[in-house]
Scaffold this motif. Structure first.
Motif: not given
Length: 155
Positions: A21-29, A31-34, A92-94, A108-113
Protein backbone atom coordinates in the motif's frame (compact mmCIF):
# COMPACT_ATOMS: atom_id res chain seq x y z
CA UNK A 1 -12.13 12.02 11.46
CA UNK A 2 -9.71 11.22 14.28
CA UNK A 3 -6.95 8.64 13.79
CA UNK A 4 -8.52 5.95 16.00
CA UNK A 5 -11.86 6.16 14.21
CA UNK A 6 -10.06 6.04 10.86
CA UNK A 7 -8.09 2.91 11.84
CA UNK A 8 -11.25 1.13 13.05
CA UNK A 9 -13.14 2.00 9.87
CA UNK A 10 -10.12 1.09 7.73
CA UNK A 11 -9.84 -2.37 9.31
CA UNK A 12 -13.59 -2.98 9.00
CA UNK A 13 -13.64 -2.05 5.32
CA UNK A 14 -10.27 -3.46 4.29
CA UNK A 15 -10.03 -7.02 5.57
CA UNK A 16 -7.62 -7.99 2.75
CA UNK A 17 -5.19 -5.07 2.86
CA UNK A 18 -2.51 -4.55 0.23
CA UNK A 19 0.95 -5.28 1.59
CA UNK A 20 2.49 -2.76 -0.83
CA UNK A 21 0.00 0.00 0.00
CA UNK A 22 2.75 2.52 0.88
CA UNK A 23 4.44 2.04 -2.49
CA UNK A 24 1.17 2.20 -4.43
CA UNK A 25 -0.01 5.35 -2.66
CA UNK A 26 3.34 7.06 -3.35
CA UNK A 27 3.15 6.03 -7.05
CA UNK A 28 6.32 3.95 -6.92
CA UNK A 29 4.57 0.72 -7.80
CA UNK A 30 1.24 -0.59 -8.97
CA UNK A 31 -0.45 -3.97 -8.95
CA UNK A 32 -3.10 -5.65 -11.06
CA UNK A 33 -4.73 -6.90 -7.83
CA UNK A 34 -4.79 -3.48 -6.11
CA UNK A 35 -8.06 -1.60 -5.63
CA UNK A 36 -7.92 1.90 -4.14
CA UNK A 37 -10.66 3.23 -1.87
CA UNK A 38 -11.26 6.41 0.11
CA UNK A 39 -12.31 6.99 3.72
CA UNK A 40 -12.78 10.59 4.84
CA UNK A 41 -10.42 12.02 2.24
CA UNK A 42 -7.76 9.38 2.94
CA UNK A 43 -6.80 6.62 0.53
CA UNK A 44 -6.31 2.95 1.20
CA UNK A 45 -5.53 -0.05 -0.98
CA UNK A 46 -7.36 -3.37 -0.95
CA UNK A 47 -5.92 -6.60 -2.41
CA UNK A 48 -8.22 -8.39 -4.82
CA UNK A 49 -6.89 -11.91 -4.15
CA UNK A 50 -6.15 -14.04 -1.08
CA UNK A 51 -3.42 -15.88 -3.01
CA UNK A 52 -1.75 -12.64 -4.13
CA UNK A 53 -1.82 -11.24 -0.60
CA UNK A 54 -0.29 -14.44 0.81
CA UNK A 55 2.52 -14.28 -1.78
CA UNK A 56 3.24 -10.63 -0.96
CA UNK A 57 3.23 -11.27 2.81
CA UNK A 58 5.62 -14.21 2.33
CA UNK A 59 7.91 -12.04 0.20
CA UNK A 60 8.00 -9.18 2.72
CA UNK A 61 8.70 -11.64 5.56
CA UNK A 62 11.63 -13.07 3.58
CA UNK A 63 12.93 -9.64 2.64
CA UNK A 64 12.67 -8.42 6.20
CA UNK A 65 14.60 -11.39 7.60
CA UNK A 66 17.28 -11.01 4.91
CA UNK A 67 17.52 -7.20 5.21
CA UNK A 68 17.99 -6.82 8.96
CA UNK A 69 21.59 -5.68 8.48
CA UNK A 70 20.80 -3.30 5.58
CA UNK A 71 17.91 -1.77 7.53
CA UNK A 72 19.76 -1.78 10.87
CA UNK A 73 16.86 -3.53 12.61
CA UNK A 74 16.45 -6.55 14.84
CA UNK A 75 13.82 -9.28 15.12
CA UNK A 76 12.10 -7.60 18.05
CA UNK A 77 11.03 -4.58 16.00
CA UNK A 78 7.47 -5.38 14.95
CA UNK A 79 6.68 -2.37 12.80
CA UNK A 80 9.18 -0.46 10.73
CA UNK A 81 9.27 3.32 10.47
CA UNK A 82 7.86 4.57 7.16
CA UNK A 83 11.25 5.21 5.51
CA UNK A 84 12.54 1.71 6.34
CA UNK A 85 9.28 0.10 5.23
CA UNK A 86 9.60 1.94 1.91
CA UNK A 87 13.22 0.81 1.51
CA UNK A 88 12.17 -2.77 2.13
CA UNK A 89 9.14 -2.67 -0.18
CA UNK A 90 10.37 -0.60 -3.12
CA UNK A 91 14.03 -1.54 -2.85
CA UNK A 92 13.01 -5.21 -2.65
CA UNK A 93 10.77 -4.98 -5.71
CA UNK A 94 13.47 -3.13 -7.65
CA UNK A 95 15.95 -5.81 -6.61
CA UNK A 96 13.68 -8.55 -7.93
CA UNK A 97 13.27 -6.63 -11.21
CA UNK A 98 17.07 -6.36 -11.53
CA UNK A 99 17.47 -10.08 -10.71
CA UNK A 100 15.03 -10.91 -13.51
CA UNK A 101 16.81 -8.62 -16.01
CA UNK A 102 20.38 -7.89 -14.86
CA UNK A 103 21.17 -5.89 -18.02
CA UNK A 104 18.42 -3.32 -17.36
CA UNK A 105 18.72 -0.56 -14.75
CA UNK A 106 16.53 -0.74 -11.66
CA UNK A 107 13.09 0.58 -12.62
CA UNK A 108 11.93 3.85 -11.08
CA UNK A 109 8.40 2.42 -10.85
CA UNK A 110 7.21 -1.18 -10.68
CA UNK A 111 4.33 -1.51 -13.17
CA UNK A 112 2.72 -4.63 -11.67
CA UNK A 113 3.81 -6.20 -8.38
CA UNK A 114 1.77 -9.37 -8.99
CA UNK A 115 3.24 -9.93 -12.47
CA UNK A 116 6.77 -9.29 -11.13
CA UNK A 117 6.36 -11.83 -8.33
CA UNK A 118 4.84 -14.45 -10.63
CA UNK A 119 7.75 -13.97 -13.06
CA UNK A 120 10.25 -14.31 -10.18
CA UNK A 121 8.59 -17.51 -8.94
CA UNK A 122 8.59 -18.92 -12.49
CA UNK A 123 12.27 -18.06 -12.96
CA UNK A 124 13.67 -19.02 -9.54
CA UNK A 125 11.19 -21.75 -8.54
CA UNK A 126 10.09 -20.19 -5.24
CA UNK A 127 10.44 -16.96 -3.30
CA UNK A 128 12.94 -18.68 -1.00
CA UNK A 129 15.29 -19.15 -4.00
CA UNK A 130 15.47 -15.48 -4.97
CA UNK A 131 19.02 -14.06 -5.24
CA UNK A 132 18.86 -12.14 -1.97
CA UNK A 133 22.41 -10.67 -2.10
CA UNK A 134 21.50 -8.95 -5.39
CA UNK A 135 18.15 -7.79 -3.96
CA UNK A 136 19.83 -6.45 -0.79
CA UNK A 137 21.94 -4.14 -2.98
CA UNK A 138 18.76 -2.42 -4.20
CA UNK A 139 17.31 -2.23 -0.68
CA UNK A 140 20.52 -0.62 0.58
CA UNK A 141 20.62 1.76 -2.42
CA UNK A 142 16.98 2.88 -2.21
CA UNK A 143 16.46 6.49 -1.21
CA UNK A 144 13.04 7.98 -0.64
CA UNK A 145 11.92 10.80 -2.86
CA UNK A 146 12.67 14.18 -1.41
CA UNK A 147 9.71 16.37 -0.54
CA UNK A 148 9.39 19.36 -2.81
CA UNK A 149 9.46 22.63 -0.99
CA UNK A 150 6.97 25.29 -1.89
CA UNK A 151 8.14 28.83 -2.57
CA UNK A 152 6.53 30.00 0.68
CA UNK A 153 8.12 27.32 2.86
CA UNK A 154 10.78 28.69 5.23
CA UNK A 155 14.22 27.15 4.87
Amino acid sequence: MDSDAFRRTYRAINERYCVFEKGILTHQCNCSEAEKFCIAEREGVHCGSDEAQETCIALLDLLRSQARFALKTNEQQRTLPHAKAMRLQIGGLRGIAVALDPEAPAPAEIADVRALLLAAIARFGALEHLPFPQIMQQIAAYRARRRRRGSDTPR
